[in-house]
Design an enzyme around this catalytic site. Structure first.
Site, short mmCIF file in Angstrom:
data_model
loop_
_atom_site.label_atom_id
_atom_site.label_comp_id
_atom_site.label_asym_id
_atom_site.label_seq_id
_atom_site.Cartn_x
_atom_site.Cartn_y
_atom_site.Cartn_z
CE LYS A 1 9.18 36.19 10.44
NZ LYS A 1 10.49 35.52 10.63
CD GLU B 1 -0.60 22.75 7.04
OE1 GLU B 1 -0.34 21.64 7.56
OE2 GLU B 1 -1.64 22.97 6.40
CB CYS C 1 6.95 19.14 9.02
SG CYS C 1 6.30 19.23 7.36
CD GLU D 1 9.10 18.61 14.34
OE1 GLU D 1 8.90 19.68 14.93
OE2 GLU D 1 8.61 18.35 13.23
#
Ligand code: NAD
Length: 505
Positions: A185, A260, A294, A395
């Site tokens: 997905k 993750e 990331c 972030e």
């Protein structure tokens, strides 16, 4: 020059066939380089989720793939790698018009890594210990015992938009190598390349139904996969926020989960640093792919003796990064993925200013030839950042570097570890012994010394703390895609030798 686009509608790829959403709904995929609709994809509903899970489950149970030998499966993976190389241009085009990745990144890194991951996975699978015989132990009596690894069944992979193909492949390759069926997905911004991968896998000899792709909103399609009783594992890459939700939703069926998640990776510059490699290295670490990585090195910790010098050199070098049309080979930095993402980044920049950080360069939407229509942000550096500021803790996922001053090594390590994240960290120094000592004290899944974004397929990748659970890549990645079974065979032929039975008789 503008990027040429053609609006094509993409359906789901289920059981080797193109399957549109049953209600006919689609969503737009916007090219972030020019703000135009580049394509449309199926906005799937729970009906297609049922269809894709049924197909993946039936294919798995049929044994058409799960019962193949590891040699046969590895051969298909190798042919799949070759297909990707053959169709590189098409994949690059599909990724380019949706993700905003530069041609230098797509052609120079992504395609090569996709093929290499498949080839290495095929090789590691051949060496994986599917059956591990155990030594004889007295207390169980005469017997033979072995540990057997079996496929899990149906894996759902939920992937983000920043490295749509590589992060999907980190799940697809080990899942297939171990004999599972997989449903991917992809993120709604970037499903196109992943759909192409599924088609190529079938052309490479993978039986239909083993690798399926379903597109649609995460809150509908993603959640339905995570809670579905016929899905055995969820492999997720994305934000920590959604990761937490997935972990709690997966609890309902005690599903296996690898996560993750996000990062706020610290990079420590020691006073003896070699500027010639460290300055471009630090900037590559934070501005590659417009900071949408990331494990980007977003918090730079610099010793006070060289602080101003480093800040000046970084600003000077940043001005040499060329923003522009991602399909132009001269472009070093493309747009961020969407208008929404651009606005989020700009609001973080505003919060840095509000909290008193010193803006050294950038700080706004980029304008000029080839930039005005797209979602470009200037490489941005903040100095005088303290670790409690929002721009140091959260972030941003954009081209924003926060430079923090420290005076002792202990202080640098404490600041580096003062975060909810633990994905990556780095040290820049000529003193390799000291750099390694510091590496040992950093709470992160990967530590780079005098480098950044250096991945290898035999090194596991994943996070400490709220950056995730489980690891991708590495030769132990197969453990995450197999069940463990202990088979014990008694070799005791006489009842007298069965001491344990005596516990009740
Ligand atoms: P996201 O968490 O918003 O979405 C990721 C995927 O989850 C998408 O496919 C989305 O549709 C789906 N999703 C959203 N809500 C869901 C729900 N309720 N249930 C199930 N699925 C759902 O992340 P993003 O914005 O696409 O990607 C950026 C984030 O990903 C950043 O936080 C980044 O750090 C992280 N990331 C981590 C890694 C890593 O390896 N650790 C790599 C790349 C990106």
């Amino acid at each position: 020059m503008t990027v040429e686009t053609k609006v094509t509608e993409f359906a789901n790829y289920i059981n080797g066939e193109w399957v549109p959403a049953s209600n006919g709904e689609t969503f737009d995929i916007v090219n972030p380089a020019n703000g135009q609709i580049a394509a449309k994809a199926a906005k799937s509903s729970l009906i297609e989720v049922e269809q894709v899970v049924k197909s993946a489950r039936e294919t798995y149970e049929s044994g058409v793939w799960s019962n193949k030998s590891v040699v046969e499966r590895s051969q298909v993976l190798l042919r799949f790698a070759a297909k990707i190389q053959e169709h590189a241009n098409e994949i690059i085009y599909l990724e380019g018009i949706s993700s905003g990745g530069t041609i230098r990144k797509l052609a120079g890194a992504d395609i090569m890594q996709l093929a290499m991951t498949l080839k290495d996975t095929a090789d590691y699978a051949l060496k994986y210990e599917f059956v591990e015989p155990l030594p004889v132990v007295d207390y169980v009596g005469a017997s033979r015992s072995e540990i057997v690894r079996e496929p899990l069944g149906v894996v759902a992979a939920i992937t983000p938009w920043n490295f749509p193909l590589i992060l999907a492949m980190w799940k697809i390759a080990p899942a297939l190598a171990m004999g599972n069926s997989i449903i991917v997905k992809p993120a709604t911004n970037t499903p196109l390349g992943t759909l192409k991968l599924a088609e190529l896998a079938i052309e490479a000899g993978l039986p239909p139904g083993v690798f399926n792709v379903i597109t649609g909103p995460g809150g509908v399609v993603g959640e339905a996969l995570v809670t579905h009783p016929q899905v055995d594992k969820v492999a997720f890459t994305g934000s920590t926020e959604v990761g937490k939700k997935i972990m709690s939703l997966a609890a309902g069926t005690i599903k296996k989960v690898t996560l993750e998640l996000g990062g706020k990776s610290p990079s420590i510059v020691l006073p003896d640093v070699d500027f010639e490699t460290a300055i471009p290295g630090i900037l590559f670490g934070v501005f590659f792919h417009s900071g949408q990585v990331c494990e980007s090195g977003t918090r730079l910790l610099v010793h006070d003796s060289i602080y101003e010098e480093v800040v000046e050199k970084l600003a000077a070098a940043s001005s040499k990064i060329k923003l522009g049309n991602p399909m132009d080979p001269a472009t070093g930095m493309g747009p961020v993925v969407s208008k929404h993402q651009m606005e989020t980044i700009l609001s973080y920049i505003k919060s840095g200013l509000d909290e008193g950080a010193r803006l050294v360069c950038g700080g706004k939407r980029a304008s000029g030839e080839n930039l005005d229509e797209g979602y470009f942000i200037e490489p941005t550096i903040f100095a005088d950042v303290t670790n409690d500021m929002k721009i140091a803790q959260e972030e941003i996922f954009g081209p924003v570097l926060s430079v923090i001053k420290y005076s002792t090594e202990e202080e640098a390590i404490a600041i580096a570890n003062d975060t909810i994240y633990g994905l990556a960290a780095g040290v820049w120094s000529k003193d390799i012994t000291k750099a390694n000592q510091i590496a040992g004290k950093l709470k992160a899944g990967t530590v780079w010394i005098n480098d950044w974004h250096a991945f290898r397929n035999d090194a596991p990748f994943g996070g400490y703390k709220q950056s995730g659970t489980g690891r991708e890549l590495g030769k132990r990645m197969f453990d995450e895609y197999t069940e463990t079974k202990h088979i014990h065979t008694s070799l005791a032929s006489e009842i007298g030798q069965r001491k344990s039975f005596g516990l009740i008789f």
